[in-house]
Design a protein around this motif. Structure first.
Motif, PDB file in Angstrom:
ATOM      1  N   ARG A 220     -30.939  58.147  94.685  1.00 44.92           N
ATOM      2  CA  ARG A 220     -31.190  59.456  95.315  1.00 44.92           C
ATOM      3  C   ARG A 220     -30.217  60.529  94.866  1.00 44.92           C
ATOM      4  O   ARG A 220     -30.426  61.699  95.118  1.00 44.92           O
TER       5      ARG A 220
ATOM      6  N   GLU B 117     -46.825  49.262  94.235  1.00 41.84           N
ATOM      7  CA  GLU B 117     -46.662  50.311  93.225  1.00 41.84           C
ATOM      8  C   GLU B 117     -45.197  50.617  92.946  1.00 41.84           C
ATOM      9  O   GLU B 117     -44.887  51.382  92.035  1.00 41.84           O
ATOM     10  N   TRP B 118     -44.301  49.956  93.684  1.00 40.67           N
ATOM     11  CA  TRP B 118     -42.859  50.144  93.462  1.00 40.67           C
ATOM     12  C   TRP B 118     -42.249  49.010  92.639  1.00 40.67           C
ATOM     13  O   TRP B 118     -41.041  48.890  92.523  1.00 40.67           O
TER      14      TRP B 118
ATOM     15  N   MET C 284     -40.339  59.345 107.199  1.00 39.08           N
ATOM     16  CA  MET C 284     -41.721  58.888 107.185  1.00 39.08           C
ATOM     17  C   MET C 284     -42.578  59.592 108.253  1.00 39.08           C
ATOM     18  O   MET C 284     -43.792  59.490 108.237  1.00 39.08           O
TER      19      MET C 284
ATOM     20  N   ARG D  85     -39.001  67.043 103.772  1.00 38.77           N
ATOM     21  CA  ARG D  85     -39.758  66.184 104.676  1.00 38.77           C
ATOM     22  C   ARG D  85     -38.819  65.397 105.573  1.00 38.77           C
ATOM     23  O   ARG D  85     -37.798  64.882 105.123  1.00 38.77           O
TER      24      ARG D  85
ATOM     25  N   TYR E 285     -53.245  62.798  93.874  1.00 36.63           N
ATOM     26  CA  TYR E 285     -51.841  62.534  94.186  1.00 36.63           C
ATOM     27  C   TYR E 285     -51.062  62.763  92.897  1.00 36.63           C
ATOM     28  O   TYR E 285     -51.522  62.387  91.810  1.00 36.63           O
TER      29      TYR E 285
ATOM     30  N   GLU F 194     -46.454  59.162 107.239  1.00 36.83           N
ATOM     31  CA  GLU F 194     -46.820  58.010 106.406  1.00 36.83           C
ATOM     32  C   GLU F 194     -46.730  56.739 107.236  1.00 36.83           C
ATOM     33  O   GLU F 194     -45.699  56.453 107.819  1.00 36.83           O
TER      34      GLU F 194
ATOM     35  N   ASP G 128     -45.844  63.795  96.019  1.00 36.24           N
ATOM     36  CA  ASP G 128     -44.976  62.752  96.562  1.00 36.24           C
ATOM     37  C   ASP G 128     -43.760  62.674  95.631  1.00 36.24           C
ATOM     38  O   ASP G 128     -43.732  63.320  94.590  1.00 36.24           O
TER      39      ASP G 128
ATOM     40  N   HIS H   3     -48.359  58.161  89.478  1.00 31.32           N
ATOM     41  CA  HIS H   3     -47.430  57.706  90.523  1.00 31.32           C
ATOM     42  C   HIS H   3     -46.000  57.772  89.991  1.00 31.32           C
ATOM     43  O   HIS H   3     -45.764  58.297  88.897  1.00 31.32           O
TER      44      HIS H   3
ATOM     45  N   TRP I 223     -38.315  63.796  96.908  1.00 32.99           N
ATOM     46  CA  TRP I 223     -36.951  63.653  97.436  1.00 32.99           C
ATOM     47  C   TRP I 223     -35.897  63.570  96.336  1.00 32.99           C
ATOM     48  O   TRP I 223     -34.709  63.500  96.624  1.00 32.99           O
TER      49      TRP I 223
ATOM     50  N   HIS J  70     -54.740  54.127  95.396  1.00 34.86           N
ATOM     51  CA  HIS J  70     -53.558  53.876  94.574  1.00 34.86           C
ATOM     52  C   HIS J  70     -53.951  52.919  93.459  1.00 34.86           C
ATOM     53  O   HIS J  70     -54.282  51.763  93.709  1.00 34.86           O
TER      54      HIS J  70
HETATM   55  O1  H79 Z   1     -47.582  56.368  97.310  1.00 38.86           O
HETATM   56  C1  H79 Z   1     -47.209  55.625  98.445  1.00 38.86           C
HETATM   57  C2  H79 Z   1     -45.845  55.069  98.322  1.00 38.86           C
HETATM   58  O2  H79 Z   1     -45.597  54.485  97.069  1.00 38.86           O
HETATM   59  C3  H79 Z   1     -44.954  56.268  98.550  1.00 38.86           C
HETATM   60  N1  H79 Z   1     -45.751  57.140  99.417  1.00 38.86           N
HETATM   61  C4  H79 Z   1     -47.024  56.505  99.660  1.00 38.86           C
HETATM   62  C5  H79 Z   1     -48.131  57.496  99.891  1.00 38.86           C
HETATM   63  C6  H79 Z   1     -43.761  55.763  99.247  1.00 38.86           C
HETATM   64  N2  H79 Z   1     -43.849  55.061 100.349  1.00 38.86           N
HETATM   65  N3  H79 Z   1     -42.680  54.699 100.741  1.00 38.86           N
HETATM   66  N4  H79 Z   1     -41.875  55.143  99.924  1.00 38.86           N
HETATM   67  C7  H79 Z   1     -42.474  55.830  98.966  1.00 38.86           C
HETATM   68  C8  H79 Z   1     -40.543  54.821 100.136  1.00 38.86           C
HETATM   69  C9  H79 Z   1     -39.637  55.923 100.019  1.00 38.86           C
HETATM   70  C10 H79 Z   1     -38.691  55.934 100.939  1.00 38.86           C
HETATM   71  C11 H79 Z   1     -37.601  56.789 100.820  1.00 38.86           C
HETATM   72 FE1  H79 Z   1     -37.182  58.538 101.591  1.00 38.86          FE
HETATM   73  C12 H79 Z   1     -37.323  57.669  99.778  1.00 38.86           C
HETATM   74  C13 H79 Z   1     -36.502  56.654 101.658  1.00 38.86           C
HETATM   75  C14 H79 Z   1     -35.533  57.527 101.161  1.00 38.86           C
HETATM   76  C15 H79 Z   1     -36.052  58.143 100.001  1.00 38.86           C
HETATM   77  C16 H79 Z   1     -38.597  59.997 101.668  1.00 38.86           C
HETATM   78  C17 H79 Z   1     -37.356  60.581 101.843  1.00 38.86           C
HETATM   79  C18 H79 Z   1     -38.813  59.097 102.711  1.00 38.86           C
HETATM   80  C19 H79 Z   1     -37.703  59.144 103.492  1.00 38.86           C
HETATM   81  C20 H79 Z   1     -36.797  60.054 102.981  1.00 38.86           C
END
Ligand code: H79
Length: 453
Positions: A189, A75-76, A263, A260, A167, A280, A224, A123, A227, A54
């Motif tokens: 969402r 990364e968030w 997690m 999906r 990715y 994950e 990725d 990303h 959603w 990442h």
């Molecule tokens: O790239 C890394 C993270 O930034 C990304 N995936 C990995 C590989 C990521 N990890 N956690 N998340 C994103 C949080 C996302 C959580 C959620 Fe959902 C999105 C909760 C609700 C929407 C996806 C759909 C997971 C659960 C339901």
């Protein structure tokens, strides 16, 4: 009839070509038998262990915004700190990894026993590490670096005989036709963009086509951010078919679809597109026969670099997690988050070195193995190959008697992978017991090879 359809597809494709320079129409799904799928998946199933990377604009703040340490995954940060787009673009501008050595990264992965590398081409923040012609928001045009960071790694991986994948986030917080108008609640969402399809057709698909056609070897596409409310399994299916028409041997994860199960990472809908499930940060309780999956996991508590995250898992935990995944038939994709200067953190390198040492001695018990045919024993895990069961002993029995719990047939022979010296196997009641030496060869996992009739 088939020929007519192909011909029509070609006409449509060339029409689309005229507009964008890339054929963007859906192609018919490549027909694939079970044997063909097995052949396509063979290297991936045998590989077992890969490196996730990442790296991007978020690596620049490294978890700190306006002097404050930000919680959550690095990364968030754009979403967590509600960073306005123009301000976040300054991180992209500052991206200048002067210490980046792609050959060294690949060597680090290879020395750890990893067989493939998956790096973030783009990303959720929308910043692309590669030189995209449909975007100025990339490492060449938007960053002080002015170079294609992905190409260097793709080439190094290719040179060193490593499989290589990217990715790609379907969600895009920077693109006006995707989630940008949802600012600063980028991950809302229920946000829908009426122009999302334009983003898909004129940005995402062209970028994916660039990745598949302009780099030495893209073996895996790891989606990725699937959603978002504007995405569906049906769109995922079309994208999957379109990508495989461009590159038939490509392996694509299940996040290309929209269903999906949290997690846990497997698809809720059995007809959902994708070649493998993506748990994950967890290993499933049990594997599913005939279902390919890969657990992705961080070494500390973030994917993208965070300067102050010291929640490092120890090498033993990491290796045992990989063994656990292998024993249930899954791959293990272990993450590193390089610094903005382009260095893999020393803590990660140290763990990878130790994992490599174990893998050099015990790799036979991991690569190209299948799930254990029986439930996990109390003292560790089993993996298997035709004619062999590998007993990974985590807890060395105090009486040095290893009960091969679950095995119903009498083994032909047993020996430690570490020294190959034969060990006595005796029948006790219905089961079989191996007499071990006094000292375990490894405090992480000592492997007993059990040869079956
Ligand atoms: O790239 C890394 C993270 O930034 C990304 N995936 C990995 C590989 C990521 N990890 N956690 N998340 C994103 C949080 C996302 C959580 C959620 Fe959902 C999105 C909760 C609700 C929407 C996806 C759909 C997971 C659960 C339901």
């Amino acid at each position: 009839m088939l020929f007519r359809r192909v011909a029509l597809g070609t006409i449509l494709a060339s029409l689309a070509c005229g507009v964008l320079g890339t054929p963007l129409t859906a192609q018919p799904a490549p027909r694939e038998t079970a044997a063909q799928k097995d052949a396509r998946m063979a290297w991936w199933r045998d590989a077992q262990f890969g490196m996730f990377i990442h790296w991007g604009a978020y690596s620049v703040p490294g978890g700190v915004f306006h002097g404050e340490r930000v919680g959550g995954i690095g990364e968030w940060i754009m979403n967590s700190s509600k960073v306005p787009i123009p301000e976040y673009e300054q991180f992209a501008r500052a991206f200048n990894p002067t210490k980046y050595d792609a050959e060294q990264w690949v060597r680090t992965a290879k020395d750890a026993g990893m067989k493939y590398i998956i790096i973030t081409s783009k990303h959720h923040d929308g910043f692309a590490l590669f030189d995209s012609k449909v975007s100025k928001y990339d490492a060449v045009d938007a960053a002080a670096y002015h170079k294609d960071a992905l190409k260097a790694l793709a080439e190094a991986a290719h040179r060193q005989g490593m499989k290589f994948g990217v990715y790609y986030s379907i969600m895009d917080w920077h693109h006006p036709d995707a989630q940008a108008p949802s600012t600063p609640n980028y991950n809302s969402r229920d946000f829908k963009n009426p122009n999302f399809n334009r983003y898909v057709e004129t940005y995402m698909k062209p970028q994916l086509k660039e990745l598949l056609t302009q780099y030495p070897a893209i073996d895996v596409l790891w989606f990725d951010g699937e959603w978002v409310a504007d995405w569906s399994d049906e769109q995922g299916r079309q994208l999957y078919d379109w990508l495989r028409a461009i590159k038939p041997g490509l392996i694509i994860n299940n996040r290309v679809g929209h269903s999906r199960a949290g997690m846990q990472g497997m698809s809720k809908n059995p007809d959902a597109p994708g070649d493998f499930g993506t748990p994950e940060q967890e290993v499933p309780a049990i594997g599913l026969p005939g279902v390919d999956w890969e657990t992705c996991m961080t070494m500390n508590d973030t994917w993208g670099f965070k300067s102050f995250d010291d929640g490092w898992k120890d090498t033993r935990t990491l290796l045992r997690t990989m063994i656990d995944a292998a024993s249930k038939g899954g791959n293990f994709l272990l993450n590193v988050g390089p610094t903005p200067l382009g260095e893999i953190p020393a803590e990660s390198v140290a763990r990878l070195r130790e994992m490599g040492k174990w893998m050099r001695e015990n790799g036979e018990s991991i690569y190209a193995t299948s799930a254990s045919p029986v439930a996990a024993p109390a003292w560790g895990r089993y993996t298997s190959k035709p004619g062999k069961v590998y007993a990974h002993v985590f807890d060395w029995p105090k009486d040095h008697k290893l009960a091969l719990t679950g095995l119903t047939a009498k083994p032909k022979a047993a020996y430690l992978l570490a020294d190959k010296k034969p060990l006595a196997v005796e029948q006790v009641g219905e089961g079989f017991v191996v007499t071990l030496p006094n000292v375990a060869p490894s405090s992480i996992a000592s492997v007993v090879v059990v040869e079956m009739q």
